[in-house]
Design a protein around this motif. Structure first.
Motif, PDB file in Angstrom:
ATOM      1  N   THR A  68       0.846  -1.194   0.000  1.00  0.00           N
ATOM      2  CA  THR A  68       0.000   0.000   0.000  1.00  0.00           C
ATOM      3  C   THR A  68       0.881   1.242   0.000  1.00  0.00           C
ATOM      4  O   THR A  68       1.864   1.315   0.743  1.00  0.00           O
ATOM      5  N   THR A  96      -1.365  -0.822  -4.089  1.00  0.00           N
ATOM      6  CA  THR A  96      -2.691  -0.236  -3.895  1.00  0.00           C
ATOM      7  C   THR A  96      -2.540   1.155  -3.306  1.00  0.00           C
ATOM      8  O   THR A  96      -1.797   1.346  -2.328  1.00  0.00           O
ATOM      9  N   SER A  98      -3.992   4.030  -1.161  1.00  0.00           N
ATOM     10  CA  SER A  98      -4.968   4.173  -0.075  1.00  0.00           C
ATOM     11  C   SER A  98      -4.744   5.498   0.620  1.00  0.00           C
ATOM     12  O   SER A  98      -3.615   5.849   0.973  1.00  0.00           O
ATOM     13  N   SER A 100      -5.809   6.228   3.556  1.00  0.00           N
ATOM     14  CA  SER A 100      -5.577   6.040   4.993  1.00  0.00           C
ATOM     15  C   SER A 100      -4.100   6.029   5.316  1.00  0.00           C
ATOM     16  O   SER A 100      -3.681   6.368   6.418  1.00  0.00           O
ATOM     17  N   THR A 101      -3.274   5.676   4.311  1.00  0.00           N
ATOM     18  CA  THR A 101      -1.827   5.697   4.556  1.00  0.00           C
ATOM     19  C   THR A 101      -1.340   7.105   4.819  1.00  0.00           C
ATOM     20  O   THR A 101      -0.544   7.361   5.714  1.00  0.00           O
TER      21      THR A 101
END
Length: 371
Positions: A68, A96, A98, A100-101
């Protein structure tokens, strides 16, 4: 001499071993462990990518990136670093993206609360002993206080808010007006599109045209047979109303002349508005009446001459020719030149001579005004 032969033999043998090792290495393929270690080292050298969850795997030089990252830019950067590794044949980027990272990296760690030291206990001081006052002394003291106390003025009456009743009335603070609502967004503007000159507009006739009945200047109903597209946008849809004008309508005479019919596209309806059009001319010509008359009269003279020659030899042939020619002329004058007709459902192509400036409403403007 033998010594040099031995040295030369060892050199040849060593070269053969080196070539064999290279061939074996090429057959075995690249070292996947070395590839993984090199790519991981490159990722760790990047200050941003080293904080992301990126896993590297390699199978015969085909590197697979999983995990991620926060943005597409970081995903592309990881693929670029992996492709620079030694022995890498191909990179499969399965990272991926994301959000949220990014949020986890942006939120700082909350410091643990620090316990405050408890306050030190204060030493208690014993309360002093109260002096006992006799009832007779307390009564004398109260009487003296009442005698020495000044007389208080009477308290004026007050209103509900606690202010004196006779106090001047102060103006109340002005009430702050509510903020006006934001103005509405501007309405969408119409779009202007130009249909260039040279564009072909195909129409299908609804009304039929007859050169013997109709006159020049008349308009006839038609519809657009094929949509007109400009810069990928349909400007005139199929089935739009159109007007076709009869510009020339001539019938041949009994003896000479030629029938002729000419049509032009006069207008078209686009998005509920009518636009005048200047187009090329569609023409139809009938057979020449002079040629037909000559053939008919000449044929009658020949036939009359043959009949006269049979009846009265030379003089009869001359008389027969005159009579035959007169009969042919009379027959030609009795017949009428056929009219030219353009029946309904006829398709006609017209080419624009001048461009058409079209205004489309916002709901038909597509993605924006064409450049």
């Amino acid at each position: 001499m033998r010594k040099w032969s031995l040295i030369l033999g060892f050199l040849i043998f060593g070269s053969m071993l080196l070539v064999s090792a290279c061939n074996v290495q090429s057959l075995l393929g690249p070292d996947d462990k070395a590839i993984i270690s090199e790519i991981q080292a490159k990722l760790f050298q990047d200050s941003v990518l080293k904080t992301r969850d990126i896993r590297v795997d390699s199978n015969k030089g085909v590197v697979v990136l999983t995990g991620t990252v926060a943005t597409d830019l970081e995903k592309a950067g990881a693929e670029r670093l992996a492709s620079q590794g030694s022995g890498v044949k191909q990179v499969e980027n399965q990272l991926t993206v994301s959000s949220s990272t990014t949020a986890q990296a942006a939120v700082p760690a909350t410091p643990a609360p620090v316990a405050e030291p408890a306050p030190a206990e204060q030493p208690t001081t014993p309360a002093p002993e109260r002096h006992r006052v006799r009832p007779s002394e307390r009564a004398a003291t109260n009487t003296a206080r009442r005698a020495n106390a000044p007389r208080r003025a009477s308290t004026p009456p007050r209103d509900e808010e606690g202010a004196p009743a006779d106090a001047p009335v102060r103006p109340s603070a002005p009430v702050q007006a509510a903020a006006p609502p934001p103005p509405p967004p501007p309405p969408p503007q119409p779009i202007h599109v130009t249909i260039p000159a040279g564009t072909v507009i195909t129409v299908r006739m609804i009304d039929g045209v007859d050169s013997s009945r109709d006159r020049a200047g008349q308009n006839f109903g038609a519809s657009v047979a094929a949509p007109v597209v400009v810069d990928g946008r349909e400007i005139i849809p199929s089935g739009a109303d159109a007007r076709v004008r009869l510009t020339t309508a001539k019938n041949a005479g009994h003896m000479t002349g030629q029938s002729e019919l000419q049509l032009q596209l006069a207008g078209v309806s686009i998005a509920g508005s009518d636009y005048d059009v200047a187009s090329t001319t569609y023409s139809q010509l009938g057979a020449s009446r002079g040629k037909r008359t000559a053939e008919t009269v000449g044929g009658g003279a020949v036939l009359g001459g043959i009949i006269g020659a049979i009846a009265g030899h030379g003089k009869g042939a001359a008389i027969g020719s005159v009579i035959g020619a007169g009969a042919g002329t009379a027959a030609e004058e009795a017949t009428k030149a056929p009219p030219i007709r353009v029946p309904s459902e006829t398709k006609i192509d017209f080419t624009l001579k001048t461009p058409i400036r079209v205004t489309l409403p916002p709901d038909q403007s597509g993605a924006g005004e064409p450049q």
